[in-house]
Design a protein around this motif. Sequence first.
Motif, mmCIF file in Angstrom:
data_model
loop_
_atom_site.group_PDB
_atom_site.id
_atom_site.type_symbol
_atom_site.label_atom_id
_atom_site.label_comp_id
_atom_site.label_asym_id
_atom_site.label_seq_id
_atom_site.Cartn_x
_atom_site.Cartn_y
_atom_site.Cartn_z
ATOM 1 N N THR A 131 0.695 -0.731 -0.123
ATOM 2 C CA THR A 131 0.099 0.345 -0.383
ATOM 3 C C THR A 131 0.590 0.958 0.135
ATOM 4 O O THR A 131 1.917 1.481 0.722
ATOM 5 N N ILE A 132 0.853 2.226 -1.084
ATOM 6 C CA ILE A 132 1.739 3.011 -1.269
ATOM 7 C C ILE A 132 1.072 4.419 -0.772
ATOM 8 O O ILE A 132 1.353 5.081 0.244
ATOM 9 N N LEU A 133 -0.239 4.431 -0.682
ATOM 10 C CA LEU A 133 -1.088 5.520 -0.495
ATOM 11 C C LEU A 133 -2.231 5.040 0.477
ATOM 12 O O LEU A 133 -2.924 4.311 -0.185
ATOM 13 N N THR A 134 -3.435 6.124 0.778
ATOM 14 C CA THR A 134 -5.051 6.316 1.498
ATOM 15 C C THR A 134 -4.870 7.223 1.239
ATOM 16 O O THR A 134 -4.789 8.124 0.620
ATOM 17 N N GLY A 135 -6.808 6.990 1.242
ATOM 18 C CA GLY A 135 -7.359 8.519 0.874
ATOM 19 C C GLY A 135 -6.228 9.557 1.707
ATOM 20 O O GLY A 135 -7.144 10.407 1.143
ATOM 21 N N LYS A 136 -6.586 8.851 2.187
ATOM 22 C CA LYS A 136 -6.095 10.820 3.609
ATOM 23 C C LYS A 136 -5.038 11.227 2.980
ATOM 24 O O LYS A 136 -4.426 12.202 3.433
ATOM 25 N N ASP A 137 -3.556 11.136 2.154
ATOM 26 C CA ASP A 137 -2.844 11.239 1.187
ATOM 27 C C ASP A 137 -2.971 12.435 0.173
ATOM 28 O O ASP A 137 -2.715 12.922 -0.153
ATOM 29 N N VAL A 138 -4.931 12.207 -0.455
ATOM 30 C CA VAL A 138 -4.965 12.673 -1.165
ATOM 31 C C VAL A 138 -6.115 14.201 -1.116
ATOM 32 O O VAL A 138 -6.684 14.193 -0.626
ATOM 33 N N GLN A 139 -5.668 15.614 -1.746
ATOM 34 C CA GLN A 139 -6.328 16.399 -1.225
ATOM 35 C C GLN A 139 -7.253 16.454 -1.983
ATOM 36 O O GLN A 139 -8.040 17.039 -1.843
ATOM 37 N N LYS A 140 -6.866 15.722 -3.265
ATOM 38 C CA LYS A 140 -7.711 16.762 -4.472
ATOM 39 C C LYS A 140 -8.152 15.919 -6.016
ATOM 40 O O LYS A 140 -6.854 15.343 -6.528
ATOM 41 N N ALA A 141 -9.075 15.332 -6.312
ATOM 42 C CA ALA A 141 -9.164 14.940 -7.232
ATOM 43 C C ALA A 141 -9.990 15.497 -8.421
ATOM 44 O O ALA A 141 -11.350 15.330 -7.703
ATOM 45 N N THR A 142 -9.735 15.099 -9.610
ATOM 46 C CA THR A 142 -10.617 16.495 -10.525
ATOM 47 C C THR A 142 -10.738 15.745 -11.889
ATOM 48 O O THR A 142 -9.654 14.965 -12.324
ATOM 49 N N GLY A 149 -7.751 16.295 -26.777
ATOM 50 C CA GLY A 149 -9.021 15.714 -26.201
ATOM 51 C C GLY A 149 -9.227 14.759 -24.938
ATOM 52 O O GLY A 149 -10.139 13.678 -25.507
ATOM 53 N N GLN A 150 -8.506 14.291 -24.654
ATOM 54 C CA GLN A 150 -8.396 13.250 -23.720
ATOM 55 C C GLN A 150 -9.102 13.322 -22.231
ATOM 56 O O GLN A 150 -8.800 14.899 -21.820
ATOM 57 N N ASN A 151 -9.660 12.330 -22.148
ATOM 58 C CA ASN A 151 -10.264 12.536 -20.263
ATOM 59 C C ASN A 151 -9.251 12.429 -19.227
ATOM 60 O O ASN A 151 -8.896 10.931 -19.142
ATOM 61 N N ILE A 152 -8.975 12.795 -18.450
ATOM 62 C CA ILE A 152 -7.721 13.315 -17.589
ATOM 63 C C ILE A 152 -8.247 13.088 -16.147
ATOM 64 O O ILE A 152 -9.971 14.079 -16.448
ATOM 65 N N ILE A 153 -7.687 12.315 -15.320
ATOM 66 C CA ILE A 153 -7.922 12.168 -13.831
ATOM 67 C C ILE A 153 -7.018 13.458 -13.582
ATOM 68 O O ILE A 153 -6.207 12.555 -13.274
ATOM 69 N N ASN A 207 -14.035 7.801 -21.207
ATOM 70 C CA ASN A 207 -14.913 8.862 -20.931
ATOM 71 C C ASN A 207 -15.251 9.629 -20.730
ATOM 72 O O ASN A 207 -14.442 9.149 -18.848
ATOM 73 N N TYR A 208 -15.761 11.021 -20.414
ATOM 74 C CA TYR A 208 -15.472 11.875 -18.801
ATOM 75 C C TYR A 208 -16.374 11.655 -17.978
ATOM 76 O O TYR A 208 -15.894 11.532 -17.386
ATOM 77 N N GLU A 209 -17.631 10.545 -18.677
ATOM 78 C CA GLU A 209 -18.345 10.695 -17.421
ATOM 79 C C GLU A 209 -17.553 9.075 -16.541
ATOM 80 O O GLU A 209 -17.618 9.313 -15.342
ATOM 81 N N GLU A 210 -16.234 8.412 -17.334
ATOM 82 C CA GLU A 210 -16.094 7.934 -16.378
ATOM 83 C C GLU A 210 -14.157 8.652 -15.235
ATOM 84 O O GLU A 210 -14.714 7.813 -14.514
ATOM 85 N N ALA A 211 -14.332 9.606 -16.334
ATOM 86 C CA ALA A 211 -13.289 10.916 -15.506
ATOM 87 C C ALA A 211 -13.592 10.378 -14.278
ATOM 88 O O ALA A 211 -13.322 10.579 -13.165
ATOM 89 N N LYS A 212 -14.543 11.402 -14.593
ATOM 90 C CA LYS A 212 -15.567 12.251 -13.070
ATOM 91 C C LYS A 212 -15.797 10.996 -12.033
ATOM 92 O O LYS A 212 -16.088 11.086 -10.803
ATOM 93 N N LYS A 213 -16.182 9.891 -12.304
ATOM 94 C CA LYS A 213 -17.047 8.839 -11.347
ATOM 95 C C LYS A 213 -15.844 8.341 -10.669
ATOM 96 O O LYS A 213 -15.346 8.439 -9.710
ATOM 97 N N ILE A 214 -14.853 7.998 -11.255
ATOM 98 C CA ILE A 214 -13.395 8.004 -10.779
ATOM 99 C C ILE A 214 -12.385 8.776 -10.036
ATOM 100 O O ILE A 214 -12.409 8.745 -8.653
ATOM 101 N N ALA A 215 -13.083 10.105 -10.486
ATOM 102 C CA ALA A 215 -12.146 11.024 -9.303
ATOM 103 C C ALA A 215 -13.246 11.463 -8.232
ATOM 104 O O ALA A 215 -12.355 12.007 -7.533
ATOM 105 N N GLY A 216 -14.264 11.672 -8.248
ATOM 106 C CA GLY A 216 -15.432 11.311 -7.123
ATOM 107 C C GLY A 216 -15.057 10.991 -6.351
ATOM 108 O O GLY A 216 -14.247 10.790 -4.750
ATOM 109 N N ILE A 217 -14.787 9.593 -6.389
ATOM 110 C CA ILE A 217 -14.156 8.078 -5.251
ATOM 111 C C ILE A 217 -13.399 8.368 -5.019
ATOM 112 O O ILE A 217 -13.166 8.332 -3.594
ATOM 113 N N ILE A 218 -12.199 8.772 -5.446
ATOM 114 C CA ILE A 218 -10.933 9.130 -4.964
ATOM 115 C C ILE A 218 -10.701 10.335 -3.842
ATOM 116 O O ILE A 218 -10.455 10.448 -3.587
#
Length: 414
Positions: A131-142, A149-153, A207-218
């Motif tokens: 385990t490298i990181l946990t949720g406590k180490d993440v400040q922001k995900a967008t 035109g790439q969908n980025i997190i 797609n953007y929806e997938e990126a948005k979903k994963i970013a929201g969970i992170i």
Amino acid sequence: MKSKGKSTLLFIGIIAIITFLGYAGAFGLEIGGYEIKSFDKVISKGLDLQGGVSVLQEIVSEEKVSNEDLERTKELLSMRVNKLGVSETSVTTEGDRRIRVDIPGSFDSNAVVDTLTKTGELKFVGPENDTILTGKDVQKATAYVDEKGQNIIGLELNSEGTKKFAEATEKYIYKNIAIYMDDEKLTDPQVQSVITDGKATITGNRNYEEAKKIAGIIQSGALPVTLKTASVKTIGPTLGATAIPSSLKAGTIGILLVFVFMIVYYKVPGLLADIALALYILLVLFVFVYIGAVLTLPGIAGFLLTIGMAVDANVLIFERIREELKTGKSIKASIDSGFHRALSSILDSNITTIIAGIVLYYLGSGAVKGFALTLMIGIILSMFTAITITRLFIKLAVNMGLLSKPSRFGVKRG
């Protein structure tokens, strides 16, 4: 004669298409290796028809819950439910702080509630299963779309996370670091360079929806809110085993009686209306398949109600046509005038019902939403078939000579 021949061919063609769709929907077909599944196999059934567990979760908070937190919580609950290995699970929001989870099949309700209410754990895991990181180490995900035109997190880490991630990316350069929520892998990006500033990007999202979903969970790292269980219902499969055959039997008898009445009372136009009504029933079922509607007992009730309203629209039209014929107008003039005069009545009655359906859908919950949805779909399609399809059939019948006399409408002129 030319017009009569074209109308006859078009009419036969339409009947053939309706027959084909009806057979395929009722029994299924396999054409050239491609299988068309029957409605029974592709339309999902609600808990009241197949049994299961229904859990209503409520967010515990004195402050107003944002739509972002509500949607993020819904996504996380959906992920947890899918881990149970079930299909056709329904996770829906009710109001501004409630989420309903319907799980078809046989499950321990206590285990389901435990799964839904636990805090959850976000982990960045290296190739060596460390385990490298946990949720406590993440400040922001967008999530965003870059200039190519790439969908980025995009990820931003706190100071402690930045240090850990710099060491990990150096160690695992050109290797994959997986991101998990609980035991489910969200994404598995490859390290392209050593990241020392705590800012990383994840590419390769479909797609953007997938990126948005994963970013929201992170971003949440876990459930962003505290949940309490408002209600739990366990429904056995015996209700559906009785309800489905009974509903089908009642619906079939009711529809057949309507068909017979229309033919006996309205003669040839009644037969044409029955054909349009058969097409209407098929259209509604195909729309259910397309939107992935879940059929419940209230939904079936709403569907049968709309069949009655579809017939009512035809009755209004035919009565107006009869009135016009009794004044001595020609058949074509009576048909045009009858449809025109009936239109306002049909629109008035159906639009008020649609408004009621919208109110029920947005203010109701569970079974009420299912009833409202099927009601609105049915009303819209019933107006289409009554105003458009029935009119087309009547005009084709006139061209074919099937409606050449007022008596064919059940009108006798002295």
